[in-house]
Structure formats: structure tokens, C-alpha cells
Motif scaffolding. Structure first.
Motif, mmCIF file in Angstrom:
data_model
loop_
_atom_site.group_PDB
_atom_site.id
_atom_site.type_symbol
_atom_site.label_atom_id
_atom_site.label_comp_id
_atom_site.label_asym_id
_atom_site.label_seq_id
_atom_site.Cartn_x
_atom_site.Cartn_y
_atom_site.Cartn_z
ATOM 1 N N THR A 1 2.416 -2.796 -8.275
ATOM 2 C CA THR A 1 2.113 -3.312 -6.945
ATOM 3 C C THR A 1 0.993 -4.342 -6.998
ATOM 4 O O THR A 1 0.245 -4.437 -7.972
ATOM 5 N N VAL A 2 0.865 -5.101 -5.922
ATOM 6 C CA VAL A 2 -0.196 -6.100 -5.812
ATOM 7 C C VAL A 2 -1.561 -5.435 -5.909
ATOM 8 O O VAL A 2 -2.466 -5.915 -6.600
ATOM 9 N N ILE A 3 -1.725 -4.311 -5.228
ATOM 10 C CA ILE A 3 -3.008 -3.614 -5.214
ATOM 11 C C ILE A 3 -3.396 -3.161 -6.612
ATOM 12 O O ILE A 3 -4.520 -3.399 -7.084
ATOM 13 N N THR A 4 -2.477 -2.517 -7.310
ATOM 14 C CA THR A 4 -2.771 -2.028 -8.657
ATOM 15 C C THR A 4 -3.023 -3.188 -9.615
ATOM 16 O O THR A 4 -3.952 -3.154 -10.426
ATOM 17 N N THR B 1 3.225 5.776 -3.059
ATOM 18 C CA THR B 1 4.430 6.435 -3.576
ATOM 19 C C THR B 1 4.360 6.584 -5.097
ATOM 20 O O THR B 1 4.791 7.602 -5.653
ATOM 21 N N ASN B 2 3.805 5.571 -5.759
ATOM 22 C CA ASN B 2 3.675 5.645 -7.221
ATOM 23 C C ASN B 2 2.824 6.829 -7.672
ATOM 24 O O ASN B 2 3.008 7.348 -8.774
ATOM 25 N N TYR C 1 11.023 -7.086 -15.088
ATOM 26 C CA TYR C 1 9.632 -6.785 -15.452
ATOM 27 C C TYR C 1 9.026 -5.594 -14.698
ATOM 28 O O TYR C 1 7.891 -5.215 -14.962
ATOM 29 N N ASN C 2 9.769 -4.995 -13.791
ATOM 30 C CA ASN C 2 9.304 -3.849 -13.005
ATOM 31 C C ASN C 2 8.026 -4.154 -12.215
ATOM 32 O O ASN C 2 7.105 -3.342 -12.162
ATOM 33 N N PHE C 3 7.988 -5.348 -11.629
ATOM 34 C CA PHE C 3 7.034 -5.597 -10.557
ATOM 35 C C PHE C 3 7.568 -4.908 -9.303
ATOM 36 O O PHE C 3 8.780 -4.774 -9.130
ATOM 37 N N ALA C 4 6.673 -4.481 -8.429
ATOM 38 C CA ALA C 4 7.077 -3.825 -7.190
ATOM 39 C C ALA C 4 7.810 -4.801 -6.273
ATOM 40 O O ALA C 4 7.621 -6.020 -6.351
ATOM 41 N N ALA C 5 8.626 -4.251 -5.382
ATOM 42 C CA ALA C 5 9.393 -5.090 -4.457
ATOM 43 C C ALA C 5 8.471 -5.956 -3.604
ATOM 44 O O ALA C 5 8.797 -7.113 -3.307
ATOM 45 N N SER C 6 7.333 -5.424 -3.206
ATOM 46 C CA SER C 6 6.380 -6.193 -2.396
ATOM 47 C C SER C 6 5.851 -7.392 -3.183
ATOM 48 O O SER C 6 5.732 -8.505 -2.652
ATOM 49 N N PHE C 7 5.533 -7.170 -4.439
ATOM 50 C CA PHE C 7 5.044 -8.241 -5.327
ATOM 51 C C PHE C 7 6.125 -9.307 -5.484
ATOM 52 O O PHE C 7 5.844 -10.511 -5.434
ATOM 53 N N CYS C 8 7.356 -8.848 -5.694
ATOM 54 C CA CYS C 8 8.466 -9.764 -5.958
ATOM 55 C C CYS C 8 8.889 -10.554 -4.728
ATOM 56 O O CYS C 8 9.577 -11.576 -4.851
ATOM 57 N N TYR C 9 8.498 -10.103 -3.557
ATOM 58 C CA TYR C 9 8.695 -10.907 -2.349
ATOM 59 C C TYR C 9 7.532 -11.873 -2.172
ATOM 60 O O TYR C 9 7.719 -13.054 -1.881
ATOM 61 N N PHE C 10 6.323 -11.388 -2.367
ATOM 62 C CA PHE C 10 5.136 -12.186 -2.074
ATOM 63 C C PHE C 10 5.074 -13.455 -2.913
ATOM 64 O O PHE C 10 4.817 -14.547 -2.395
ATOM 65 N N ALA D 1 0.833 -1.204 0.000
ATOM 66 C CA ALA D 1 0.000 0.000 0.000
ATOM 67 C C ALA D 1 0.868 1.254 0.000
ATOM 68 O O ALA D 1 0.553 2.245 -0.687
ATOM 69 N N SER D 2 1.969 1.203 0.746
ATOM 70 C CA SER D 2 2.851 2.375 0.781
ATOM 71 C C SER D 2 3.525 2.593 -0.566
ATOM 72 O O SER D 2 3.703 3.738 -1.010
#
Length: 297
Positions: free
Chosen positions: A252-255, A25-26, A96-105, A20-21
Motif C-alpha cells: 500500500t501507499v502508506i506502508t 486488511t493486510n 509486482y503485487n502493489f496494492a490496488a490503491s497504489f496501482c490506481y494512484f 488505509a483500509s
């Protein structure tokens, strides 16, 4: 043993808060410039991808074209073996420019699925094809594993039919897949897979995975048919290609889930069957499908 599910719950909550953060930021920072999406010094920077080498006998590949492409370019180990979950995290983000949160999850989910330790263990790409783990029936790019156990190779007829269904165009006249195209073809695949695969299953979570795969085609790859033809059929990143996600913190996961929900909500198997009957068409013949699968295996 109560601590284990609680730990997973807290971990998920932490990742979603982090996501979410990043999503916020995006909205506050400038997008990356076209031509500069891949970070400098990383494979693919400026559209210059490492040499493409198709997999040789004994190499490990899976049902995910995006991961196979990374191995084919040497971004992941070329043999597709002994990959660290933490390494996949970093490389997916850069490529692929997935967010860091996505790439961890996602790698953490895969580690849990394989009963491995995310921080210390490794995996082979083929391990990801544990049926009804992440891999699922009614794929857009593969025949069901009950028909073709080896999920490492794309099924060209499915991919051609998908790309031929593209109804959108960008400002330069390039053909694009749309959400509506993906929902229609996903519906068709689910109905026909259910009819031709006697072992067919598709739980709610795997429906979500299916729509997530479709959404990757629309987000990271921008739905661009010319690019997807190379990526899906050859599992190669085209010269000059970069992720279509310009967000500074990545997708991000949310987007991402905003697209996933739209794809999944548009899938209507009952309407597809009713329309097919009204048009006088007949269901797929399981015997013919089995014979075709045997020929291709």
C-alpha cells in the motif's frame, strides 16, 4: 474552475482512505505463500514469465526498468505503445503485487501529468519521460536527460556502483541492498549530478520520486543484488522471480511511504561534500562527464 482542484482533493482523499483500509486488511489476513504471490492465470504465475524479447528499433521505452521489463516480456504491449492507463493499473498489480490503491494512484497521476483522461486515453512508455514530470535528475540508473536525452537505456556504471555498494546479507548469505546503502548512493548521485549537469533541478516532489524509486528496489525486489542485476541492467524478470511483497492486498501507499521517508531522511549532501573534502577527493569534472555522455549517446 474551483471544481477541478476540489475534485482532485476529494479523489486523493478517497484513494488514501481506500489505501488505509487495505493497509489494515493486510494486518488481519494471512500473507501470500512464497511461490504463489503472482495470481494464478497471470503472467509470471509460479515464476514462469513470458518470453523475454529485447526492444527493437522503433519500440517505446522509458526510464523505469520495471515498466520496460513488463514490455520486454509482453505483459504490456511489446512495442510499449498505446497502453491504456487502466491496463497499466491491472498489470502492475498482478506483476509486482502493489496494492490496488497504489496501482490506481500512480497511473492516474501520470494521466494528469500528460493531460490525458485516465479512463479512456492511452500513452507510450516514452511519454512518461516528460522531464520533471515523474522523470527527474539524479536517477540511480540513468544519466540526467540534459546529458543523455534518450532515457530508455540503463547506465551500467551507475547500476554497477550501486549494486557493488550492497552491505547486507540474508539468512542464506545472498547480498542485499539496505536503506543505508540507498541513502548513501542517492546522496552521491545528487551531489555529482548537481556538479556536472548545468541544467540540474531537483524539486522536493522529485526528491520524493527518487527515494520512491530506491524504495521499490528494497520492497518489491527485496534489495536482492542477484535479481536486481538482471532487472536493472537487462530489464528482464529472472526465471522463478516473484514480488517479495507477501501482503495479501499488496504493498500500500502508506506502508511504502514508511520506507520512502527513511531513505529520503538519510540523504545528506552537505555531509557527503564535507567528507569528500576531508578525504582530499575532488568534485566530478563536468567536461569529462559531458564527454562520456557524448560517447554513450
Amino acid at each position: 474552475m474551483v471544481l477541478e482542484p476540489l475534485g482532485k482533493l476529494f479523489n486523493t482523499a478517497a484513494v488514501l482512505s481506500w489505501d488505509a483500509s487495505l493497509t489494515l486488511t493486510n494486518t488481519l489476513r494471512w500473507n501470500r505463500k512464497v511461490g504463489q504471490v503472482t495470481p494464478a492465470g497471470c503472467p509470471g504465475a509460479g515464476g514462469k514469465w513470458p518470453e523475454f524479447i529485447p526492444p527493437k528499433e522503433g519500440d517505446s521505452r522509458c526510464s523505469c526498468p520495471a515498466l520496460n521489463a513488463m514490455a520486454n516480456h509482453g505483459i504490456l504491449p511489446r512495442d510499449g505503445k498505446n497502453i491504456k492507463f487502466t491496463e497499466m493499473n491491472q498489470k502492475i498489480r498482478e506483476t509486482y503485487n502493489f496494492a490496488a490503491s497504489f496501482c490506481y494512484f500512480v497511473p492516474n497521476y501520470a494521466a494528469t501529468m500528460l493531460k490525458k483522461d485516465y479512463a479512456n486515453d492511452t500513452f507510450d512508455l516514452v511519454d512518461l519521460d516528460l522531464h520533471n514530470g515523474i522523470e527527474h535528475d539524479a536517477s540511480l540508473c540513468r544519466q540526467d536527460s540534459a546529458l543523455v536525452p534518450d532515457q530508455s537505456k540503463p547506465h551500467a556504471p551507475f547500476i554497477r556502483e550501486l549494486l557493488d555498494s550492497a552491505s547486507g546479507k540474508d539468512n542464506d548469505g545472498n547480498r542485499l541492498l539496505t536503506i543505508e546503502d540507498l541513502t548513501k548512493y542517492s546522496t552521491k548521485r545528487r551531489v555529482e549530478a548537481r556538479e556536472t549537469n548545468p541544467d540540474f533541478t531537483l524539486a522536493k516532489v522529485h526528491k520524493t520520486f527518487g527515494s520512491s524509486n530506491s524504495s521499490t528496489l528494497l520492497t518489491i525486489f527485496g534489495g536482492r543484488v542477484d535479481d536486481l542485476e538482471t532487472i536493472l541492467l537487462e530489464e528482464r524478470l529472472p526465471d522463478g522471480w516473484e514480488s517479495r511483497i507477501l501482503a495479501p492486498m499488496g504493498l500500500t501507499v502508506i506502508t511504502f511511504n514508511l520506507t520512502v521517508l527513511r531513505v529520503e531522511r538519510g540523504i545528506d549532501e552537505e555531509k557527503f561534500i564535507a567528507d569528500r573534502e576531508a578525504a582530499g577527493a575532488t568534485p566530478k569534472d563536468p567536461a569529462e562527464t559531458a564527454a562520456a555522455a557524448e560517447t554513450l549517446s
